[in-house]
Design an enzyme around this catalytic site. Structure first.
Site, short mmCIF file in Angstrom:
data_model
loop_
_atom_site.label_atom_id
_atom_site.label_comp_id
_atom_site.label_asym_id
_atom_site.label_seq_id
_atom_site.Cartn_x
_atom_site.Cartn_y
_atom_site.Cartn_z
N ARG A 155 0.82 -1.21 0.00
CA ARG A 155 0.00 0.00 0.00
C ARG A 155 0.86 1.26 0.00
NH1 ARG A 155 -2.46 -3.40 3.84
NH2 ARG A 155 -4.63 -4.00 3.39
N ARG A 233 10.96 0.47 8.75
CA ARG A 233 11.40 0.24 10.12
C ARG A 233 12.91 0.37 10.18
NH1 ARG A 233 6.92 1.04 11.09
NH2 ARG A 233 5.38 -0.24 12.19
N GLU A 262 15.36 3.09 18.47
CA GLU A 262 14.62 4.31 18.81
C GLU A 262 14.32 4.37 20.31
OE1 GLU A 262 11.10 4.29 16.39
OE2 GLU A 262 12.24 4.26 14.51
N HIS A 280 10.36 9.35 13.69
CA HIS A 280 9.32 8.34 13.47
C HIS A 280 7.93 8.98 13.53
CE1 HIS A 280 8.38 3.77 13.89
NE2 HIS A 280 7.52 4.37 13.08
#
Length: 314
Positions: A155, A233, A262, A280
């Site tokens: 997508r 990611r 992170e 992010h």
């Protein structure tokens, strides 16, 4: 449904938190001073649902600690923080929030590419520092007409391709298999894709197979004029190799929304002018945050009413 226990793993959205409190008996994992195992043991009989995200989902230990859990509703599209095998084994339903965040993540991906190539952040600092009075900034590089490679034509990858086409970019991609109904050039080998494009977007799901899919070979193939954009990611990219290549000028630049550890980001990147770093925030708009929260709520309500889930994973 006020007597149904729902565990929220970490702060995500104030709106989502309020909606959960209004509908369920909400447990906030971060609000308790007792150690996590003790907290889960104390409330194990009450909790029937877990709401997680890209930071904290539902790992095997949590699932085993909550014997009455029926559903995990993820406030994200990614599933890498959920032990899907364990959920399947125990018959636990899993949902996520696809589609509603596609546009925002794709928008940010294109924005990062533009920001890196046109040196927008460096230009901003140049003006704010007062240096413009001493002379012009210098030249950047255009985005229009560049060759774009996309890792993962799902997508989000497809939405990036659609946007890049509007800039007259040529599109090619790598995925597990060739996609039907597309004229984009397919590469079965990611190294070949990186060698033949100027900008490489990483937009695939994180799995065991895609962990460090962008390794040193891919980075070297992209080369000193290539740009890497990661809105997937952090673990998709071998971060130490990325840092090394950028410091040595062996990669032209990078736009990063995600990182391996992170919220910790390699400090070596902070002084580089050819990269753009954001924390992010791919889906972090007011509109999409609300839509994601509504989808989480709708999935939970559907499950406990015995109705079909809106976005089932399992």
């Amino acid at each position: 449904m006020n007597n149904i226990g729902v565990l929220m793993t970490c702060p995500m959205s104030e709106y989502l938190e309020n909606q959960l409190e209004n509908r369920f008996s909400l447990f906030k994992l971060w609000n308790h001073s007792s150690p996590k195992p003790d907290f889960l043991k104390t409330h194990s009989s009450s909790i029937k649902a877990v709401v997680g995200n890209t930071k904290i989902g539902a790992d095997a230990n949590m699932i085993d600690s909550l014997p009455n859990m029926e559903i995990v509703a993820s406030y994200s599209v990614g599933l890498d923080k959920i032990d899907l095998g364990k959920c399947k084994e125990k018959g636990i339903k899993v949902t996520n929030t696809p589609d509603v965040l596609t546009d925002d993540v794709a928008d940010l991906g294109i924005g990062l590419a533009l920001a890196v190539l046109r040196k927008m952040c460096a230009c901003d600092r140049f003006v704010r520092s007062g240096n413009w009075i001493n002379g012009d900034f210098g030249l950047a590089s255009k985005f229009s007409g560049k060759s774009v490679g996309i890792v993962g034509l799902g997508r989000i990858g497809s939405a990036i391709a659609k946007r890049a086409e509007a800039f007259n970019c040529s599109i090619s991609y790598h995925s597990r298999s060739k996609k039907p109904n597309t004229n984009y050039k397919y590469y079965s080998n990611i190294v070949d894709l990186a060698a033949d494009c100027q900008i490489l977007f990483v937009a695939c799901a994180l799995t065991e197979e895609t962990h460090h899919i962008v390794n040193r070979k891919v980075i070297d193939a992209l080369g000193p004029k290539g740009i890497l954009i990661n809105i997937g990611r952090g673990a998709h990219v071998d971060e130490p190799e990325l840092v090394s290549a950028l410091l040595k000028g062996q990669l032209g630049g990078a736009g990063l929304d995600v990182y391996e550890n992170e919220p910790n980001v390699p400090e070596q990147l902070f002084s580089l002018e050819n990269i753009v770093l954001v924390p992010h925030v791919g889906s972090d708009t007011e509109e999409t945050s609300k839509a994601m929260a509504d989808l989480v709520i709708s999935n939970l309500e559907a499950h406990f009413k015995g109705m079909p889930l809106l976005t089932p994973v399992l």
